[in-house]
Every structure is written in C-alpha cells, then in structure tokens.
Scaffold this active site. Structure first.
Site, PDB file in Angstrom:
ATOM      1  N   ASP A  63     -14.073   0.672  37.734  1.00 15.21           N
ATOM      2  CA  ASP A  63     -13.190   1.576  36.985  1.00 15.21           C
ATOM      3  C   ASP A  63     -13.270   1.349  35.475  1.00 15.21           C
ATOM      4  O   ASP A  63     -12.308   1.547  34.767  1.00 15.21           O
ATOM      5  CB  ASP A  63     -11.747   1.463  37.492  1.00 15.21           C
ATOM      6  CG  ASP A  63     -11.177   0.069  37.304  1.00 15.21           C
ATOM      7  OD1 ASP A  63     -11.967  -0.854  36.996  1.00 15.21           O
ATOM      8  OD2 ASP A  63      -9.960  -0.099  37.444  1.00 15.21           O
ATOM      9  N   GLU A  66      12.069 -16.191   4.661  1.00  9.72           N
ATOM     10  CA  GLU A  66      11.396 -17.446   4.973  1.00  9.72           C
ATOM     11  C   GLU A  66      10.524 -17.928   3.816  1.00  9.72           C
ATOM     12  O   GLU A  66      10.446 -19.112   3.545  1.00  9.72           O
ATOM     13  CB  GLU A  66      10.525 -17.277   6.224  1.00  9.72           C
ATOM     14  CG  GLU A  66      11.304 -17.333   7.516  1.00  9.72           C
ATOM     15  CD  GLU A  66      12.033 -18.658   7.707  1.00  9.72           C
ATOM     16  OE1 GLU A  66      11.355 -19.687   7.794  1.00  9.72           O
ATOM     17  OE2 GLU A  66      13.279 -18.652   7.746  1.00  9.72           O
ATOM     18  N   ASP A  67       9.869 -17.006   3.143  1.00  2.19           N
ATOM     19  CA  ASP A  67       8.815 -17.402   2.209  1.00  2.19           C
ATOM     20  C   ASP A  67       9.159 -17.220   0.736  1.00  2.19           C
ATOM     21  O   ASP A  67       8.367 -17.578  -0.123  1.00  2.19           O
ATOM     22  CB  ASP A  67       7.524 -16.612   2.503  1.00  2.19           C
ATOM     23  CG  ASP A  67       6.985 -16.928   3.891  1.00  2.19           C
ATOM     24  OD1 ASP A  67       7.419 -17.943   4.465  1.00  2.19           O
ATOM     25  OD2 ASP A  67       6.150 -16.172   4.400  1.00  2.19           O
ATOM     26  N   HIS A 109      10.094  -8.514   6.129  1.00  2.00           N
ATOM     27  CA  HIS A 109      10.250  -9.496   7.215  1.00  2.00           C
ATOM     28  C   HIS A 109       9.934 -10.940   6.821  1.00  2.00           C
ATOM     29  O   HIS A 109      10.403 -11.871   7.469  1.00  2.00           O
ATOM     30  CB  HIS A 109       9.477  -9.079   8.473  1.00  2.00           C
ATOM     31  CG  HIS A 109       8.016  -9.411   8.468  1.00  2.00           C
ATOM     32  ND1 HIS A 109       7.042  -8.523   8.086  1.00  2.00           N
ATOM     33  CD2 HIS A 109       7.355 -10.549   8.795  1.00  2.00           C
ATOM     34  CE1 HIS A 109       5.858  -9.092   8.189  1.00  2.00           C
ATOM     35  NE2 HIS A 109       6.015 -10.324   8.619  1.00  2.00           N
ATOM     36  N   HIS A 134       0.332  -7.774   3.764  1.00  2.00           N
ATOM     37  CA  HIS A 134       0.654  -8.090   5.166  1.00  2.00           C
ATOM     38  C   HIS A 134       1.895  -7.332   5.663  1.00  2.00           C
ATOM     39  O   HIS A 134       1.807  -6.572   6.629  1.00  2.00           O
ATOM     40  CB  HIS A 134       0.786  -9.604   5.341  1.00  2.00           C
ATOM     41  CG  HIS A 134       1.500 -10.021   6.583  1.00  2.00           C
ATOM     42  ND1 HIS A 134       1.001  -9.760   7.836  1.00  2.00           N
ATOM     43  CD2 HIS A 134       2.689 -10.636   6.770  1.00  2.00           C
ATOM     44  CE1 HIS A 134       1.852 -10.216   8.733  1.00  2.00           C
ATOM     45  NE2 HIS A 134       2.887 -10.751   8.118  1.00  2.00           N
ATOM     46  N   ASP A 159       3.850  -7.504  13.221  1.00  2.00           N
ATOM     47  CA  ASP A 159       3.525  -8.674  12.396  1.00  2.00           C
ATOM     48  C   ASP A 159       2.362  -9.438  13.024  1.00  2.00           C
ATOM     49  O   ASP A 159       1.364  -9.752  12.389  1.00  2.00           O
ATOM     50  CB  ASP A 159       4.783  -9.556  12.301  1.00  2.00           C
ATOM     51  CG  ASP A 159       4.532 -10.914  11.689  1.00  2.00           C
ATOM     52  OD1 ASP A 159       3.894 -10.969  10.631  1.00  2.00           O
ATOM     53  OD2 ASP A 159       4.987 -11.920  12.274  1.00  2.00           O
TER      54      ASP A 159
HETATM   55 MN    MN Z   1       4.625 -12.013   8.856  1.00  2.00          MN
END
Ligand code: MN
Length: 708
Positions: free
Chosen positions: A270, A87-88, A83, A59, A150
């Site tokens: 269009d 958090e994880d 990123h 990811h 993300d």
């Molecule tokens: Mn993420």
C-alpha cells in the site's frame, strides 16, 4: 477550511509574507495586535542567534506561520510568536499578560512548562504516559498546537546540532510528539514530524528507503495513471462527482510497517494508492461499489471508518483491491470535509469561523462539541467520547517519581497518595516528602509535571489524620487496613495483659482458669475465641476486673492491687490525655473508654477529679523500660519582646527536643505574653532540665509545666 501547504523546511519567511497569510482570515485589529507581538519578540530576541546562524526571531515566526496555515485564532498566533521570550529574554510573564492579555500569557506559560518536563530519564518513563502527561498539562489544547509547531521548526534546523542532541530530539519526537499530533488528528503534521525525525535518527535506513520509494514510483507511474483513468471513467459513467488523487505512503509509515510486520520493501503493497474525494457520504458508498465492481476486493481489507470513525475523529472508507495486472492497491474514499479533517485534525476546529459564542465555551468544550457534531452523522458517540476523555484525562494528574517514572494519580492527590501509589510499604513508613526538591506537608496537592521524592523511616506509622485528605482508593484502603490490623493486634495484646493483671490481683494465673469456665464465659459473651475476648477488653468494651471475677469467683481479692505497666509501645489502644500530657515520672491513672481503649491521665489532672474511682479506672504505672517520646506542655511567660520565641525554640532545639506546637497569647493587662509550647520529651527529668534552661533566657519571666 484551511489545508496547510506542504512542508516548507527552512523556507525563508519574512514578516511581510507572514502578514499576507494572516490577512486572509483575521481582521485588521487582530493583525495589529499580532504585529505588536512580533515587534516585542523581535526586540526581545535582538542579538540572539539560532545555532543555525539565523536571527532568533526567525524561529518563533516560522512556528507562527505554520499555525497560520491552519488559520488558527490570533491569540494562538501571538503566543506562538512570543513562545520563547519568557524563557530566553528579560520579558516576564506578568509583562506579557499586561501587554497582550491573560490568555496569550497563559498560552506562553503553558508552552514554557511543557519545555521543562524532564525527559532525561525517558528510558525509564513510559512514552504513553508521557504523552498523557503532556496532554494533561496542556490545559488549553492550543498550548500543544504551539509546542508541535515549535518542535516542527526545530526539526527543520536539527542538522546544526551535535549528533547526540539531534538524535535525542528526533527520538523524543518519534515517541512523544508525532503520536500526539496523530492523536489530535493532525495527520499531515504527524507525518512531517516522523519523516524529519526518521531522517535524523536513522540516516542510513532513511536514505535507502527513499531510494527504493523513488525507484518504485518510477516503475509504478504508468500503472497509477492507468488506474486513475479507469476509475475516473467508471465514476463518471455512474454520475458520481468526485476527484481522484494518487497518494503515497510516507517513508516512516513504510518503515514502521516493515518493522512491525517483518516485511521486505517489496512486500509492502500500500505504498501507492488512490484517494477518491466526493461531495457526500452517500456518494462515498456508491464510489466504493464502483471500485469493487471494477477490481476484485481483497477479503478482510475493507474498513468503514465513516460509520465507525477512529477515536481522533478520522473518517474514510478503506479498501484494498487487485488492480490492473492483479497488483494490490489501496483506495481511500471520503468527503471533502472528512479529507480536511484528516489533514488538519483538531486544528480544523480552531478555524476562526464564528466570531460569536467562541468565548462562551471553553475551547476544549467546543472541540468536544465539534467532534460530537461529526459523530452525530454516524457511529457510536460513547466510543469516541470515551477514548478522547481517556486521553485528555481531566481527572488525572501526572508526576515524576525519583526514578523518573511517570505516576498517574487521581486529581487532588497528595504526597501520601503518591507514596502509596509507589508501594504500600512506602506509604506506611512515610516520614517526609519533597515536591520539586522542597519539603512539603503530607497533604500537599500535587500538580502535573512535579518531581516527587518520599523519604521513609522504619519507625514511621500511618497517621489516622491522613484519611481526611487522601483521595486515591489505594491510599485510603491501605491506611484503613494498617490501622485496623494494628488496632486488633494491639488490642489483643493489651486485653490479655489487663486480664492477666486483674486475675493476678485475685492471685490467679490465667492458666489456672478451668477450660470449662473459659468456654462457658466465651459462649455466654458470644465470642468464638479467647482473642476476641482479649480484643474487647483491650478496646475498653469489657471491664477486665469484672471478667476476672467471673473467671475466678471463688478467689479472694488481694489486699494491694497490682498496677498495670505502661511501656509506651502499646499503640493505638493506649492514648495520652491532651489535658494534662502525662509523661514518665508522673503519677498516672487510666480511664477505660469504650472503643478507644485506655486514656492515660496524670493522677493530679483536674479533669478526672470529678469522677469517682470505680471499675472504669485502672491503676497504672510506668514500666522501667519505657523509652518513647511523650508530649509535655510548658507554659512560658515572657516580656513583650520580639525574638523571645526564637530564643526559646533555639534552646529547645539545642537540647534535642522537638517542638510539637506553639500557642502565643498577648495579655495586655500584665504586659506579659504567654506561650504554651508542647515539646517531646522522654520523662519528667528531661522536662525539668529543659525548664531550668528556658528560665535562664533573658526576658523569660516564668516557665513551668502546665498542670492540666
Ligand atoms: Mn521554541
């Protein structure tokens, strides 16, 4: 300049493949650092799987690869890879800062903070404000670019989520993130986000629309080929060097147009168009001339975004014409640079082109400068800058209310500013407030994304001290208004009472004063109404005894003067001296001070000993109904012993008194410490009882009420 490849949903990316793409534009030192970030992230996410079953590292790598397509700088790429680690996984932000530098850590922190914004009550939150809040929270705009990459990858694997969750994410993307991408001018990404979300949110509408587009494309194929060759021939004959490309409106774009203009699919003209890309602005206008010469323009459909670019910097000429077989068709004409900008938007300005000066300017500043450069070619710079500033809103802070609404406030706003922004009444009755669930003082400065709850009380009143820190106009004017009004009505009430008392000393009722006398005095003092006179007396600007004597010159003074009753509810025109802290039960005396009204002292107060009794002081006594809390100061001498203060405060609390302030002084010579505690009490009885209890505490040597 980089133009990203077309969508690569679920494309299996390996680090080797990714490395090749960054080798195109980064140096070996930067690539080494990125490789290290990759290894750290891979180890940290080891064993974690995505819902789709793939290894978690896939990811962040995908997100980073997407940003590498825009040739974003190595810090952005590293932060994209990292990123989710804070958090994880076990890795801390400090750790990231030490290993990869402050900037990368800040970017990761920014992305994590965006993730924490509460979208749960979004129904009530205004999407436009939420977008502004996200922009404001992205101090470094690269944070937002990472967040968008993300989100884009999450959408490609959204099928594995529960229907409910998938729809929520799709809707959030349509309302918040796709418009943000567009706002930053990243058209390609915006369209991709919209199409992916559209498919999830309205699967049926999406499949019907796609089928229709496919069918129409088949029908139009010959026509498009014919148009392209006619146009190319014409442009060549005029020696206009250019490329022509057939273009197709994206599915969600068609859907939005059908919905907003209530059109059928067959009425959208269009869907297919032609884009002409030239080498200069001059050639754009010449190409336009050719098109209008070749096909009849449809009135009102020509737009010159070269002279007046869109607020995100987009530039192009748009025109609609009646093409072959009189079928309407849209042309977009632009230079190569404009085309790159239209696809990559703000990301186009992040390309790692110059290794110099890039660190000198802040990234945002550089972005603005870049936009200004584009702008210099044509158009009104104020319009562009104004709209960008408006969206980036550097002077605003966005917080959530208890109901989940987003409240926009000026920077440095406090809890009090927030309360007044919700409602004047909430500000005027402010009791206390929480920031993210914790009680904070009223002057706490609010930050983006915080959730604020204010508790009000019917007996609370605005504190004049708030004027020292509030920043919003609403709060400032509301507090001033309240204080002024309260002051006026209180002053009038007090003035009337003071004059009445003074007249009673002369055995005159206020109603006995002849109207003519009253009018004469008022006109002499240049007051229009009697209330103005009362107010001036109440404020201490006029002495009631003198006015009373003017009103009743022929009456004799009574022997025993009547004292004025203090009820404790007079408001701002009566204040209690801080030197002696008078409370009900004490003998008191009032001093009239200009503009302040009456200051109440204890009769025994040392600070008034020097003044002689004159017309400026007023005899006072406590009314029997007085039931307010008053401040009393108690001096406590204690042994040099830790924990005495805690014991003293707990005794005060047990007796239901509040501590207003504590001063603690060591006195080395006596071996005793002195505490000066100001507590709120109703009267002298209460304070006596409290002192008796404090005296019983072990290590308390002495306790008494402070004299003055
Ligand atoms: Mn993420």
């Amino acid at each position: 300049m980089a133009v990203p490849r077309k969508s690569k949903n679920n494309e299996d990316i390996t680090f080797a493949k990714f490395k090749k793409s960054i080798q195109k534009y980064l140096n070996s030192y930067q690539i080494k650092k990125i490789e290290k970030a990759y290894n750290v992230a891979k180890d940290a996410h080891h064993g974690q799987k995505r819902k789709s079953g793939e290894n978690y590292i896939n990811h962040p790598l995908n997100a980073a690869a997407y940003l590498a397509d825009y040739e974003l700088d190595h810090e952005t790429i590293m932060a994209a890879i990292l990123h989710d680690v804070v958090e994880d996984t076990e890795i801390s932000l400090e750790n990231l800062g030490r290993t990869f530098g402050k900037k990368v850590a800040e970017l990761v922190d920014g992305v994590s903070k965006l993730d924490k914004i509460n979208f749960n009550s979004k129904e009530e939150a205004d999407a436009a404000n939420l977008r502004k809040m996200i922009l404001a929270m992205s101090n470094d705009i690269r944070v937002l670019l990472i967040k968008l990459a993300d989100r884009r990858h999450n959408l490609t694997t959204i099928g594995v989520l529960s229907k409910h969750k998938a729809k929520r994410i799709a809707r959030e993307t349509l309302e918040i993130y796709a418009p943000l991408a567009l706002r930053l001018g990243i058209h390609n990404l915006s369209k991709e986000l919209e199409n992916l979300s559209f498919q999830t949110y309205y699967p049926l509408r999406h499949s019907i629309l796609i089928a229709n587009i496919d069918k129409a494309r088949g029908n139009r194929k010959l026509l498009m080929t014919k148009t392209q060759s006619e146009v190319t021939k014409k442009l060549n004959s005029e020696s206009i060097k250019s490329q022509t490309r057939a273009r197709e409106k994206h599915a969600y774009g068609i859907y939005k147009k059908m919905k907003s203009k209530e059109l059928k699919f067959s009425q959208i003209h269009d869907i297919f168009g032609v884009r002409i890309i030239t080498e200069s602005v001059d050639l754009c206008y010449r190409a336009l001339g050719c098109i209008h010469n070749l096909y009849k323009p449809i009135p009102g459909r020509f737009k010159d975004y070269i002279a007046i670019p869109k607020s995100n910097g987009y530039q192009s000429l748009h025109t609609a014409v009646l093409g072959p077989h009189n079928l309407p068709m849209e042309f977009q004409i632009r230079t190569n640079d404009m085309n790159n900008l239209a696809q990559s938007g703000i990301a186009a300005h992040w390309v790692y082109k110059s290794k110099t000066s890039i660190s000198k300017l802040s990234r945002e500043q550089q972005w603005l400068n870049n936009l200004l450069d584009i702008q210099k070619q044509a158009g009104d710079p104020r319009e562009l800058l104004g709209s960008i500033k408006e969206d980036l809103n550097p002077g605003k802070v966005y917080v959530f209310s208890s109901k989940g609404q987003i409240i926009e406030l000026p920077k440095k706003s406090t809890l009090i500013d927030f309360a007044y922004s919700i409602h004047t009444d909430l500000g005027n009755k402010y009791l206390k407030g929480t920031v993210d669930g914790q009680f904070k003082p009223p002057d706490t400065i609010l930050k983006n994304g915080q959730r604020i709850i204010i508790i009000k009380s019917e007996v609370s009143k605005p504190d004049p001290a708030w004027l020292n820190f509030v920043v919003s106009v609403k709060a400032r004017t509301s507090i001033r208004n309240y204080l002024r009004n309260m002051h006026d009505t209180d002053a009038i009430k007090l003035g009337r009472k003071l004059l009445k008392t003074s007249l009673e000393e002369l055995e005159v009722s206020i109603d006995d004063v002849p109207k003519k006398t009253l009018e004469f005095i008022l006109s002499e003092l240049k007051y229009n109404t009697i209330d103005e006179l009362f107010k001036e007396i109440g404020l201490g600007n006029k002495i009631p005894k003198l006015i009373a004597l003017r009103m009743a010159p022929s009456f004799k003074k009574k022997n025993n003067s009547i004292a004025y009753d203090i009820e404790g509810s007079e408001g701002l025109v009566i204040s209690y001296a801080k030197c002696c802290h008078p409370i009900p039960g004490d003998m008191i005396i009032g001093y009239v001070s200009q503009g302040k009204g009456i200051v109440v002292h204890r009769s025994s107060c040392k600070s008034i000993k020097h003044t002689k009794p004159n017309d400026d002081n007023i005899e006072l006594r406590w009314s029997e109904n007085v039931d307010n809390n008053f401040s009393a100061s108690i001096i406590i001498e204690v042994e040099n012993e830790r924990g005495v203060l805690a014991q003293v405060s707990s005794v005060i609390a047990q007796n239901n008194h509040n501590i207003e302030s504590v001063n603690y002084t060591d006195s080395h010579d006596t071996g005793h410490n002195t505490m000066l505690i100001v507590v709120s009490v109703k009267n002298t009885n209460q304070v006596k009882k409290l002192i008796d209890k404090i005296k019983k505490i072990k290590n308390v040597y002495k306790a008494e009420r402070k004299r003055s």
